[in-house]
Design a protein around this motif. Structure first.
Motif, PDB file in Angstrom:
ATOM      1  N   HIS A   1       0.859  -1.460  -0.294  1.00 42.98           N
ATOM      2  CA  HIS A   1      -0.014   0.010   0.119  1.00 42.98           C
ATOM      3  C   HIS A   1       0.825   1.198  -0.072  1.00 42.98           C
TER       4      HIS A   1
ATOM      5  N   SER B   1      -7.535  -0.602  -3.241  1.00 44.78           N
ATOM      6  CA  SER B   1      -9.015  -0.180  -3.828  1.00 44.78           C
ATOM      7  C   SER B   1      -8.862   0.118  -5.094  1.00 44.78           C
ATOM      8  N   ARG B   2     -10.107   0.433  -5.862  1.00 43.55           N
ATOM      9  CA  ARG B   2     -10.147   0.894  -7.299  1.00 43.55           C
ATOM     10  C   ARG B   2      -9.490   2.405  -7.139  1.00 43.55           C
TER      11      ARG B   2
ATOM     12  N   HIS C   1      -6.060   2.013  -7.152  1.00 43.11           N
ATOM     13  CA  HIS C   1      -5.440   1.949  -8.382  1.00 43.11           C
ATOM     14  C   HIS C   1      -5.386   2.717  -9.384  1.00 43.11           C
TER      15      HIS C   1
ATOM     16  N   ALA D   1      -5.622  -5.744 -10.544  1.00 42.55           N
ATOM     17  CA  ALA D   1      -6.062  -4.831  -9.591  1.00 42.55           C
ATOM     18  C   ALA D   1      -7.542  -4.541  -9.684  1.00 42.55           C
ATOM     19  N   PRO D   2      -8.500  -4.274  -8.511  1.00 45.46           N
ATOM     20  CA  PRO D   2      -8.002  -5.065  -7.280  1.00 45.46           C
ATOM     21  C   PRO D   2      -7.660  -6.476  -7.390  1.00 45.46           C
TER      22      PRO D   2
END
Length: 232
Positions: free
Chosen positions: A145, A170-171, A174, A196-197
């Motif tokens: 992260h 998360s979207r 990303h 991704a996710p």
């Protein structure tokens, strides 16, 4: 097996080159593909056996051949010695993956947290990834992260032949990652390789569940299964 052929097979293993030993039954004549020329149909079967990592008998032109693929080891490179990694690593080992965990944060990247059968690198991720040189038998997962750690690893992985690249987040996370990687010079096609996710959509919540979803997606990618739909 003749000594010369055995020597060539060992050299391919040492160089981590995928090859297939082709044995004609019942007379035992042997070829090492792709170093030795093979008829087109037999070559296609050998390529398929290497790709699927599965031995097989095939009948071609009235002859039966046994095809035995010899592939480099499967590898999983995990960037981030986090809780998800602690769950993911022991699941990957029985599937035949050699696992390396990359994290310059020495308090996280310890044998006590990751286990004895894992290689731990505390180098900066881009340096570690360059040294590890992901190939077509390698999956790469970034879990920190932290853009300072994930992005350098992704920049190397996305320009490699790694068969799977996934990144936790998360979207929204990303979308920001895509913008950074674009600014760093990666192409749209390269960035689109990122899962991704991350993981198959199984409604995972806990770290072990997320690990299951990631590993399932890695297996699917390796076996040519359906790809996870990417969000627009």
């Amino acid at each position: 097996m003749k000594a010369e052929l055995l020597s060539r097979l060992q050299a391919a293993r040492d160089a981590k080159r995928p090859v297939a030993l082709l044995t004609r039954l019942p007379d035992g004549a042997q070829l090492l593909f792709p170093e030795d020329a093979a008829p087109p149909t037999l070559a296609a079967e050998a390529e398929a056996a290497i790709a699927q990592d599965t031995a097989r008998n095939v009948a071609i032109g009235g002859e039966t051949w046994f095809i035995h693929p010899h592939n480099p080891p499967l590898r999983l490179i995990v960037v981030g010695a986090v809780h998800v990694a602690q769950a993911l690593v022991p699941m990957a080992l029985p599937l035949g993956f050699e696992v390396t965990v990359v994290d310059p944060r020495r308090a996280f990247a310890t044998e006590e947290r990751m286990g004895e059968r894992v290689t731990i690198s505390t180098d900066w991720p881009d340096e570690a990834m360059a040294a590890l040189a992901p190939d077509a038998r390698t999956a790469v997962v970034t879990l920190t992260h932290d853009p300072k750690l994930d992005d350098p690893a992704l920049e190397v992985a996305l320009r490699s032949k790694a068969f799977y690249i996934g990144s936790l987040g998360s979207r929204r996370t990303h979308a920001k990652r895509v913008a950074r990687l674009t600014e760093a010079g990666l192409t749209e096609a390269e960035i689109a390789r990122i899962h991704a996710p991350i993981g198959l959509d199984i409604g995972a919540v806990s770290a072990p569940e997320i690990a299951v979803s990631i590993l399932a997606q890695i297996v699917s990618a390796r076996r040519g299964g359906p790809k996870k739909k990417q969000d627009p």
